[in-house]
Design an enzyme around this catalytic site. Sequence first.
Site, PDB file in Angstrom:
ATOM      1  N   ARG A  20       0.812  -1.220   0.000  1.00  0.00           N
ATOM      2  CA  ARG A  20       0.000   0.000   0.000  1.00  0.00           C
ATOM      3  C   ARG A  20       0.850   1.276   0.000  1.00  0.00           C
ATOM      4  O   ARG A  20       0.510   2.271   0.618  1.00  0.00           O
ATOM      5  CB  ARG A  20      -0.973  -0.007   1.182  1.00  0.00           C
ATOM      6  N   GLU A  21       1.963   1.215  -0.758  1.00  0.00           N
ATOM      7  CA  GLU A  21       2.862   2.365  -0.802  1.00  0.00           C
ATOM      8  C   GLU A  21       2.169   3.609  -1.361  1.00  0.00           C
ATOM      9  O   GLU A  21       2.420   4.732  -0.903  1.00  0.00           O
ATOM     10  CB  GLU A  21       4.084   2.051  -1.683  1.00  0.00           C
ATOM     11  N   LYS A 114     -20.276   2.437  -7.487  1.00  0.00           N
ATOM     12  CA  LYS A 114     -19.653   1.124  -7.669  1.00  0.00           C
ATOM     13  C   LYS A 114     -19.379   0.829  -9.131  1.00  0.00           C
ATOM     14  O   LYS A 114     -20.218   1.097  -9.998  1.00  0.00           O
ATOM     15  CB  LYS A 114     -20.587   0.039  -7.142  1.00  0.00           C
ATOM     16  N   ILE A 433     -28.415   4.120  13.592  1.00  0.00           N
ATOM     17  CA  ILE A 433     -28.236   2.971  12.696  1.00  0.00           C
ATOM     18  C   ILE A 433     -27.294   1.924  13.287  1.00  0.00           C
ATOM     19  O   ILE A 433     -27.217   0.800  12.804  1.00  0.00           O
ATOM     20  CB  ILE A 433     -27.747   3.461  11.314  1.00  0.00           C
ATOM     21  N   CYS A 518      -8.432   1.221   1.007  1.00  0.00           N
ATOM     22  CA  CYS A 518      -8.295  -0.201   0.697  1.00  0.00           C
ATOM     23  C   CYS A 518      -9.091  -1.018   1.699  1.00  0.00           C
ATOM     24  O   CYS A 518      -9.303  -0.591   2.820  1.00  0.00           O
ATOM     25  CB  CYS A 518      -6.828  -0.620   0.790  1.00  0.00           C
ATOM     26  N   TRP A 563     -19.037  -8.656   0.550  1.00  0.00           N
ATOM     27  CA  TRP A 563     -17.783  -8.032   0.954  1.00  0.00           C
ATOM     28  C   TRP A 563     -16.722  -9.044   1.353  1.00  0.00           C
ATOM     29  O   TRP A 563     -15.786  -8.749   2.069  1.00  0.00           O
ATOM     30  CB  TRP A 563     -18.050  -6.989   2.056  1.00  0.00           C
ATOM     31  N   CYS A 645     -28.341   1.201   2.636  1.00  0.00           N
ATOM     32  CA  CYS A 645     -27.572   2.446   2.628  1.00  0.00           C
ATOM     33  C   CYS A 645     -27.808   3.350   1.441  1.00  0.00           C
ATOM     34  O   CYS A 645     -26.934   4.112   1.092  1.00  0.00           O
ATOM     35  CB  CYS A 645     -26.104   2.116   2.549  1.00  0.00           C
ATOM     36  N   HIS A 696     -22.914  11.710   5.928  1.00  0.00           N
ATOM     37  CA  HIS A 696     -21.677  11.766   5.157  1.00  0.00           C
ATOM     38  C   HIS A 696     -21.056  13.146   5.200  1.00  0.00           C
ATOM     39  O   HIS A 696     -19.964  13.356   4.694  1.00  0.00           O
ATOM     40  CB  HIS A 696     -21.941  11.325   3.712  1.00  0.00           C
ATOM     41  N   CYS A 728     -27.323   6.806   8.126  1.00  0.00           N
ATOM     42  CA  CYS A 728     -26.382   5.676   8.178  1.00  0.00           C
ATOM     43  C   CYS A 728     -25.701   5.682   9.542  1.00  0.00           C
ATOM     44  O   CYS A 728     -26.039   6.512  10.394  1.00  0.00           O
ATOM     45  CB  CYS A 728     -25.363   5.760   7.026  1.00  0.00           C
TER      46      CYS A 728
HETATM   47  N1  GLN Z   1     -24.823  -0.817  11.554  1.00  0.00           N
HETATM   48  C1  GLN Z   1     -23.821  -0.289  10.691  1.00  0.00           C
HETATM   49  C2  GLN Z   1     -23.305   1.034  11.249  1.00  0.00           C
HETATM   50  O1  GLN Z   1     -24.039   1.740  11.829  1.00  0.00           O
HETATM   51  C3  GLN Z   1     -24.360  -0.064   9.300  1.00  0.00           C
HETATM   52  C4  GLN Z   1     -23.290   0.431   8.369  1.00  0.00           C
HETATM   53  C5  GLN Z   1     -23.715   0.513   6.930  1.00  0.00           C
HETATM   54  O2  GLN Z   1     -24.858   0.756   6.627  1.00  0.00           O
HETATM   55  N2  GLN Z   1     -22.798   0.364   6.007  1.00  0.00           N
HETATM   56  O3  GLN Z   1     -22.167   1.378  11.092  1.00  0.00           O
HETATM   57 ZN    ZN Z   2     -25.803   2.690   5.919  1.00  0.00          ZN
END
Ligand code: GLN
Ligand code: ZN
Length: 757
Positions: A20-21, A114, A433, A518, A563, A645, A696, A728
């Site tokens: 990961r340089e 994505k 969440i 990464c 994932w 999400c 975000h 989120c």
């Molecule tokens: N429960 C996870 C969190 O709150 C959900 C994360 C996600 O939606 N990617 O971090």
């Molecule tokens: Zn989320």
Amino acid sequence: MTAQPFTATITGSPRIGPRRELKRATEGYWAGRTSRSELESVAASLRRDAWSSLVAAGLDSVPVNTFSYYDLMLDTAVMLGALPPRVHDVPDELDRYFAAARGTEDIAPLEMTKWFDTNYHYLVPEISPATRFTLNPAKVVAELKEALQQGIPARPVIIGPITFLLLSKAVDGAGAPIDRIDELIPVYCELLSLLADAGAAWVQFDEPVLVTDISADAPVLAQRVYSALGSVPARPAIHVATYFGDPGEALPALARTPVEAIGVDLVAGATAAVAAVPELAGKTLVAGIVDGRNVWRTDLEAALSRLATLLGSVGSLAVSTSCSTLHVPYTLAFETELDDNLRSWLAFGAEKVREVVTLARALRDGREAVAAEIAASNAAVASRRSDPRLRNEQVRARIDAILAAGIQRGPSAQRRATQNARLHLPPLPTTTIGSYPQTPEIRKTRAAFRAGEIDEAEYVRRMKAEIAAVIALQERLGLDVLVHGEPERNDMVQYFAEQLDGFVATQNGWVQSYGSRCVRPPILYGDVARPHPMTVEWITYAQSLTDKPVKGMLTGPVTILAWSFVRDDQPLADTAYQIALAIRDETIDLQSAGIGIIQVDEPALRELLPLRRAAQDDYLRWAVGAFRLATSGVSDSTQIHTHLCYSEFGEVIGAIADLDADVTSIEAARSHMEVLDDLNAAGFANSVGPGVYDIHSPRVPSTEEIAASLRAALQAVPPQRLWVNPDCGLKTRTAEEVTASLRNMVAAAAKVRSEAA
Ligand code: GLN
Ligand code: ZN
């Protein structure tokens, strides 16, 4: 064209560096710790090392211009003069590039999304009515010359015009970007001439979009574009690479153009499709037979027989990876902790290059020339097939029995009634969440535990202290349904993978997710089983501290699948059901421990959606089945939540209703609640928590603006079915931002509740 056909190559290669340089160098540059020239020299030496190792391994054509400081779609936008005007005032070229990628204080970055059905994210170019395509070939020409000077048989790789436009987005009232294809063709023609002048014998255009249903016109476009590019006089030989699926009608369309080589993904697509195209008799077929996006060793014997069936249908055959090895870790050489059997089943980037070379040698010199390699491959196949970890009969029998008995919960209205009687929540209940800020102290504690600097008892003590602090904060803020905050989770998938049988973690298996970011996906190699409860201790501890309900937090089967690197020796659905069984057992243990609300997150539900429409229904059927298997073991009085999400549901909206969760939280802050109408239209009648603010961003939303969102939501959903939550998890935010935002969220809920009363 007079270029010699090549015989052994790969579609593209990773760029972050084996250690990961590049991540360290770019992040250092952004933080002002690394100078421009240091950054450039790290980049140049990564390129040199990558190219020379590919040549040393035996490739006779090496992809170049696959290096990127951030992303190849962004590089292509730069090459085509298609950066958004808002970055034009950044005087320095590299800083302008990073401004488009990451934003600055006053410049919004390009959107990120994505790359097909992978976990790599690309930057989405913006095409406005003012966009004027002009060629800016500096990067590709420089990289080509750099490689040629080092004696590399370099083949510049460039994202093709169809893929570029179909993945771009229209802004400022522009029409569909693809309608501007005729303006782009001359720019690509000019590029071809320049590359020929610079000494390129071959050039590769990546057109993965041809394996999707994004545009019904794709085959026609392919024929138009590549007929035009093919008629440029004095150009390099052209290789058009399709990957991630079967090109379908685009394959004969491309074969009717003057291009010299066509690449097909034989891992995702069929050999028969190739044999059905007579025009391929005059082309080089670049056979993507070595899986470029999963970690399994190629069965050389099987691969050779598939390649042999193609020999008669094509002009010449080159062996390649199915797609860029960007999606797999660099090399197995760093993995010292895998047992010998498991290790023998795997191939990462470097090992895949050796497989390509071996297969090409077998085609050229005969099977005997690679007898030792084939013997080793056969031994690995046999060891994998017979390993007891691949079959857990008890798990399989339990799944069959549960499916036979049914994975349907009681009617949802009835569930709501029993849950209301148990939980006593107000209308418009407030919750979060799952995660709370992952502070530097939490990270340090986890690292210290891993390094053996603190023992397990001390680790647990510190995590519990963190949980107690998060519970106290939520009580102070007046939230209705609390969470433990997930401090013990480095990652929502890895945390579970580490505790389940059938998974193994790598030491250095990093792959680029986006920019400098990464991830290190676990490898799911065998039948999945849960040897012990995974979350019960943390959740029950949190519940012991409060009279309010604490929601148990689990990751759903589809997300764990999406994932991870997943075994390729059985249908994905079977593997998903096994993970689901483990999650189901966890929900039952949580319920027995007195937990009344359990959330099963499925943020990756849409990500795994197949690229071709014809395959989507089947996927959605088993994805929904896996979720229901995971969540139908509890009684009707246990409330099941899920979290997704994103808010552009498109093809998956019906599936979201089919999940039949009691409460679904979704992202809606940025789409202004329109999503609720879509859910209603799909017949969704359970409770919903449309995110009322965007986590975000560091911005703290005001009470009034959250109240306004809630009033808008109440237009579509009655108060008995509406939940109030951020969009989120909160792990990336600071404690101050979280406290201030949640305080306003709780106040807004109270206000709108009293208005509704
Ligand atoms: N429960 C996870 C969190 O709150 C959900 C994360 C996600 O939606 N990617 O971090
Ligand atoms: Zn989320």
